[in-house]
Motif scaffolding. Structure first.
Motif, mmCIF file in Angstrom:
data_model
loop_
_atom_site.group_PDB
_atom_site.id
_atom_site.type_symbol
_atom_site.label_atom_id
_atom_site.label_comp_id
_atom_site.label_asym_id
_atom_site.label_seq_id
_atom_site.Cartn_x
_atom_site.Cartn_y
_atom_site.Cartn_z
ATOM 1 N N LYS A 55 9.633 -17.706 3.620
ATOM 2 C CA LYS A 55 9.706 -16.206 3.371
ATOM 3 C C LYS A 55 9.780 -15.509 4.083
ATOM 4 C CE LYS A 55 7.136 -16.153 -0.169
ATOM 5 N NZ LYS A 55 6.850 -15.139 -2.282
ATOM 6 N N ALA A 56 8.359 -16.226 4.815
ATOM 7 C CA ALA A 56 8.191 -15.770 6.182
ATOM 8 C C ALA A 56 9.000 -15.530 7.267
ATOM 9 C CB ALA A 56 7.347 -15.550 6.656
ATOM 10 N N ARG A 57 10.138 -16.838 7.287
ATOM 11 C CA ARG A 57 10.322 -16.726 8.316
ATOM 12 C C ARG A 57 12.488 -15.736 8.435
ATOM 13 N NH1 ARG A 57 15.704 -19.431 8.493
ATOM 14 N NH2 ARG A 57 16.519 -20.538 6.692
ATOM 15 N N LEU A 58 12.422 -15.678 6.561
ATOM 16 C CA LEU A 58 14.255 -15.118 5.836
ATOM 17 C C LEU A 58 12.868 -13.378 6.575
ATOM 18 C CD1 LEU A 58 14.793 -16.692 2.732
ATOM 19 C CD2 LEU A 58 16.269 -16.784 5.867
ATOM 20 N N ARG A 59 12.439 -13.048 6.492
ATOM 21 C CA ARG A 59 11.333 -11.648 6.823
ATOM 22 C C ARG A 59 11.922 -11.517 7.877
ATOM 23 N NH1 ARG A 59 7.461 -11.976 3.204
ATOM 24 N NH2 ARG A 59 6.216 -12.184 5.205
#
Length: 86
Positions: free
Chosen positions: A16-20
């Protein structure tokens, strides 16, 4: 694949953090590209507005931990020099 429950959760949160982070970095590139486009057209007013917008996005990315503070300052400095040269 991980067997430990906490590691399975870390895998999900990291994704999730990578996509954000990917989204924020894309916004940064777009904002800086807008400044460069305005400078290329020698439009001082549009370049100034785009510079303010890009600086805000860079500062927000630093506060969210997406990029390092020095990286943001170097980018702001580079685009500011281009706008001030107009």
């Amino acid at each position: 694949m991980a067997n430990i429950k906490s590691q399975k959760k870390r895998i999900l949160t990291n994704e999730k953090a990578r996509l954000r982070n990917l989204s924020v970095k894309s916004e940064l590139k777009t904002a800086i590209r807008a400044v460069n486009a305005a400078v290329a057209q020698a439009d001082k007013d549009a370049a100034t507005v785009a510079l303010v917008n890009a600086a805000r996005k860079l500062d927000k990315a630093v506060s969210k931990g997406v990029i390092h503070a020095n990286n943001a300052n170097n980018r702001k400095s580079a685009i500011s020099k281009k706008v001030n040269a107009l």
